[in-house]
Write a protein that holds these residues in place. Structure first.
Motif, short mmCIF file in Angstrom:
data_model
loop_
_atom_site.label_atom_id
_atom_site.label_comp_id
_atom_site.label_asym_id
_atom_site.label_seq_id
_atom_site.Cartn_x
_atom_site.Cartn_y
_atom_site.Cartn_z
N ALA A 14 22.16 -0.13 -20.74
CA ALA A 14 22.56 1.17 -20.21
C ALA A 14 21.45 2.19 -20.50
CB ALA A 14 23.86 1.62 -20.84
N GLN A 15 21.29 3.10 -19.57
CA GLN A 15 20.30 4.14 -19.76
C GLN A 15 20.88 5.18 -20.72
OE1 GLN A 15 19.88 5.42 -15.78
NE2 GLN A 15 18.48 3.81 -15.21
N ARG A 16 20.16 5.43 -21.80
CA ARG A 16 20.68 6.38 -22.75
C ARG A 16 19.55 6.98 -23.57
NH1 ARG A 16 24.54 3.33 -26.68
NH2 ARG A 16 24.49 5.34 -27.69
N VAL A 17 19.86 8.07 -24.25
CA VAL A 17 18.92 8.67 -25.18
C VAL A 17 19.57 8.71 -26.55
CG1 VAL A 17 17.71 10.06 -23.47
CG2 VAL A 17 19.73 10.99 -24.61
N THR A 18 18.75 8.68 -27.56
CA THR A 18 19.22 8.69 -28.94
C THR A 18 18.51 9.78 -29.73
OG1 THR A 18 19.55 6.30 -28.85
CG2 THR A 18 19.55 7.31 -31.03
N GLN A 19 19.29 10.57 -30.42
CA GLN A 19 18.73 11.57 -31.34
C GLN A 19 19.17 11.14 -32.74
OE1 GLN A 19 20.16 15.02 -28.50
NE2 GLN A 19 18.77 15.87 -30.05
N PRO A 20 18.26 10.60 -33.52
CA PRO A 20 18.65 9.99 -34.79
C PRO A 20 19.05 10.96 -35.89
CG PRO A 20 16.28 9.91 -34.50
CD PRO A 20 16.84 10.42 -33.21
N GLU A 21 18.65 12.21 -35.77
CA GLU A 21 18.95 13.17 -36.84
C GLU A 21 20.04 14.13 -36.40
OE1 GLU A 21 14.19 13.48 -37.80
OE2 GLU A 21 15.18 14.25 -36.01
N LYS A 22 21.10 14.23 -37.22
CA LYS A 22 22.15 15.20 -36.92
C LYS A 22 21.74 16.58 -37.39
CE LYS A 22 26.54 12.71 -36.69
NZ LYS A 22 26.91 13.34 -35.42
N LEU A 23 21.03 16.62 -38.50
CA LEU A 23 20.64 17.90 -39.09
C LEU A 23 19.20 17.81 -39.56
CD1 LEU A 23 21.33 20.73 -40.23
CD2 LEU A 23 22.10 19.58 -42.33
N LEU A 24 18.46 18.86 -39.27
CA LEU A 24 17.07 18.93 -39.71
C LEU A 24 16.84 20.32 -40.30
CD1 LEU A 24 14.30 17.50 -39.75
CD2 LEU A 24 13.84 18.52 -37.51
N SER A 25 16.44 20.34 -41.55
CA SER A 25 16.18 21.62 -42.21
C SER A 25 14.71 21.72 -42.57
CB SER A 25 17.02 21.74 -43.50
OG SER A 25 18.37 21.93 -43.21
N VAL A 26 14.10 22.83 -42.18
CA VAL A 26 12.70 23.07 -42.50
C VAL A 26 12.56 24.53 -42.94
CG1 VAL A 26 11.89 21.38 -40.81
CG2 VAL A 26 12.06 23.78 -40.16
N PHE A 27 11.45 24.81 -43.62
CA PHE A 27 11.17 26.18 -44.00
C PHE A 27 10.39 26.88 -42.89
CE2 PHE A 27 12.85 26.69 -48.15
CZ PHE A 27 12.82 25.44 -48.75
N LYS A 28 10.58 28.17 -42.82
CA LYS A 28 9.84 28.99 -41.87
C LYS A 28 8.34 28.74 -42.02
CE LYS A 28 8.84 33.86 -40.92
NZ LYS A 28 9.16 35.25 -41.33
N GLY A 29 7.67 28.55 -40.89
CA GLY A 29 6.25 28.31 -40.91
C GLY A 29 5.87 26.85 -40.97
N ALA A 30 6.82 26.00 -41.27
CA ALA A 30 6.54 24.56 -41.34
C ALA A 30 6.61 23.95 -39.94
CB ALA A 30 7.55 23.88 -42.25
N PRO A 31 5.93 22.83 -39.74
CA PRO A 31 6.04 22.15 -38.44
C PRO A 31 7.41 21.50 -38.32
CG PRO A 31 4.74 20.84 -39.95
CD PRO A 31 5.02 22.14 -40.65
N VAL A 32 7.85 21.40 -37.08
CA VAL A 32 9.14 20.76 -36.85
C VAL A 32 9.03 19.77 -35.70
CG1 VAL A 32 9.91 22.59 -35.28
CG2 VAL A 32 11.61 21.18 -36.44
N GLU A 33 9.73 18.66 -35.86
CA GLU A 33 9.76 17.64 -34.81
C GLU A 33 11.19 17.14 -34.69
OE1 GLU A 33 6.84 14.12 -33.76
OE2 GLU A 33 8.26 13.42 -35.29
N LEU A 34 11.77 17.32 -33.53
CA LEU A 34 13.11 16.80 -33.26
C LEU A 34 12.95 15.55 -32.41
CD1 LEU A 34 13.34 20.21 -33.07
CD2 LEU A 34 15.73 19.53 -33.05
#
Lengths: 106, 116
Positions: free
Chosen positions: A1-21
């Motif tokens: 089946a065609q689907r997408v997966t987002q493995p992280e329910k919650l992602l916490s980072v500090f201001k100014g840090a890089p982020v990748e969802l």
């Protein structure tokens, strides 16, 4: 089946840090994917689509066919980026990923 | 251009009752899709209507139904409400035309249903 997966329910980072969802997809062909965002007390809205190859609010997303991924990235997170992010495929576009809540801490 | 409008915005029902939610799409959009959003399950697809026909359906029981009118406005109905039906119900409209056409979804603000 065609689907997408987002493995992280919650992602916490500090201001100014890089982020990748993360978003991974599981179908062949040349997928066209979308990222939607829902800020607190606002309606769900399109953030970006990969075919446009544009940067919105400093976010970019590159389609990696080898890894079958469409990760959303931003080099320096801001507190106003705190929101719920959904990855969505175009075909069977209605079946969103489970979403990742991004929390940017001051 | 007016956005997607959903009514009512908030409602409280008791178990066993039924509820009807309404969605007015953006003018010119013929595709309307419905979603259930909960903290635990995220955004789950209910069904999609195009030109008054249900074209796609998610994995929800038959208590969840919908319809679309000739002016593209859509309603969804939930019968015999259960506590677990408490959620934010979102609708979205799109210029989606032929199957496979990729188009942006424009969402309404949602109808928040609480079942007591």
């Amino acid at each position: 089946a065609q689907r997408v997966t987002q493995p992280e329910k919650l992602l916490s980072v500090f201001k100014g840090a890089p982020v990748e969802l993360k978003c991974n997809y599981s179908y062949s062909g040349s997928p066209e994917l979308f990222w939607y965002v829902q800020y607190s007390r606002q309606r769900l809205q399109l953030l970006l689509r990969h075919i446009s190859r544009e940067s919105i609010k400093g976010f970019t997303a590159d389609l990696n066919k080898g890894e079958t991924s469409f990760h959303l990235k931003k080099p320096f997170a801001q507190e106003e980026d705190s929101a719920m992010y959904y990855c969505a495929p175009p075909f069977n576009k209605f079946y969103f990923g489970s979403g990742t809540k991004l929390n940017v801490k001051p | 251009k007016a956005g997607v409008t959903q009514t009512p915005r908030y409602l409280i029902k008791t178990r066993g009752q039924q509820v009807t939610l309404s969605c007015s799409p953006i003018s010119g959009h013929r595709s309307v899709s419905w979603y259930q959003q909960t903290p635990g399950q995220g955004l789950q697809f209910l069904f999609e209507y195009f030109s008054e026909t249900q074209r796609n359906k998610g994995n929800f029981p038959g208590r969840f139904s919908g319809r679309q009118f000739s002016n593209s406005r859509s309603e969804m109905n939930v019968s015999t409400l259960e506590l677990g039906d408490s959620a934010l119900y979102l609708c979205a409209s799109s210029l989606l035309g032929d199957r496979g056409h990729t188009g942006e979804l424009f969402f309404g603000e949602g109808s928040r249903l609480t079942v007591l």
